[in-house]
Design a protein around this motif. Structure first.
Motif, short mmCIF file in Angstrom:
data_model
loop_
_atom_site.label_atom_id
_atom_site.label_comp_id
_atom_site.label_asym_id
_atom_site.label_seq_id
_atom_site.Cartn_x
_atom_site.Cartn_y
_atom_site.Cartn_z
N ARG A 34 -20.32 -2.46 28.54
CA ARG A 34 -21.36 -1.96 27.64
C ARG A 34 -21.00 -2.24 26.18
O ARG A 34 -21.86 -2.65 25.38
N ASP A 38 -23.15 -4.47 23.57
CA ASP A 38 -23.59 -3.92 22.28
C ASP A 38 -23.06 -4.77 21.12
O ASP A 38 -23.77 -4.99 20.13
N THR A 183 -29.90 -7.06 24.85
CA THR A 183 -29.40 -5.82 24.30
C THR A 183 -29.91 -5.65 22.87
O THR A 183 -29.76 -6.55 22.05
N LEU A 184 -30.55 -4.52 22.61
CA LEU A 184 -31.12 -4.24 21.30
C LEU A 184 -32.18 -5.28 20.92
O LEU A 184 -32.38 -5.59 19.75
#
Length: 203
Positions: A34, A38, A183-184
């Motif tokens: 994770r 990130d 991601t994001l």
């Protein structure tokens, strides 16, 4: 000695190969995976903002790289240096080339086609990276642009060959290869769209 390699599925974000062998660490924790996802996501947003800000600064002369007198420090925001007011975003950079590729780049300085191509590239790459979509095209175009800027910077003052242009180019390749747009960003949703399924190059 036997070794096995496993790979996270695309839905988990960045692909992270795990090599196991006797006497070595056999897995990466979920927290580490994770964190890696990130980190790549934040890196994507950061690099995207570099491109997008360059477009905005050159378009409107916001007083950072454009619209600031290098000798006096006087800032003329939204002045004559702004692209929207007729300023050329390529003149300052390419007219100062003095290395081995001077003859290649100097004729491009101030050319309308070069200005438009450069600015469209900055905007397109910046928006794609910030949104996390079209990562393959954005990474390829961005890396190509950065390599050209690196060639225009030769010879370098502080290193035999490595500078931030090449580092950014390598990071862009890593962002696309690890699906950092998931991601994001909207990468995962974009990858499942009918348009991308029909034209995978847009992934």
């Amino acid at each position: 000695m036997s070794k096995t390699m496993n790979t996270d599925q695309r839905s988990n974000g960045a692909l992270s190969p795990i090599v196991t062998s006797a006497g070595s660490r056999s897995s990466v924790s979920a927290g580490e995976r994770r964190l890696a996802r990130d980190a790549w996501g934040v890196a994507r947003l950061s690099v995207g903002f570099v491109f997008l800000w360059a477009f905005l600064d050159k378009s409107f002369a916001l007083g950072y790289a454009t619209g600031k007198n290098a000798d006096t420090g006087v800032i003329d925001r939204f002045g004559d240096a702004a692209w929207i007011n007729g300023g050329s975003p390529t003149t300052g950079y390419l007219s100062g080339v003095s290395g081995p590729f001077e003859g290649f780049f100097e004729p491009m300085a101030g050319a309308a086609w070069a200005d438009w191509l450069f600015m469209i590239g900055l905007l397109g790459i910046g928006v794609a990276l910030m949104a996390g979509i079209g990562m393959r095209i954005a990474a390829g175009a961005g890396a190509l642009l950065l390599v050209f800027m690196w060639l225009a910077s030769l010879p370098l003052d502080n290193n035999p060959f490595m500078d931030d242009h090449l580092v950014y180019a390598i990071v862009l390749i890593g962002l696309a290869a690890t699906h950092a747009g998931d991601t994001l960003g909207y990468g995962d949703r974009w990858s499942r769209s009918d348009l991308v399924r029909r034209y995978p190059i847009l992934l």
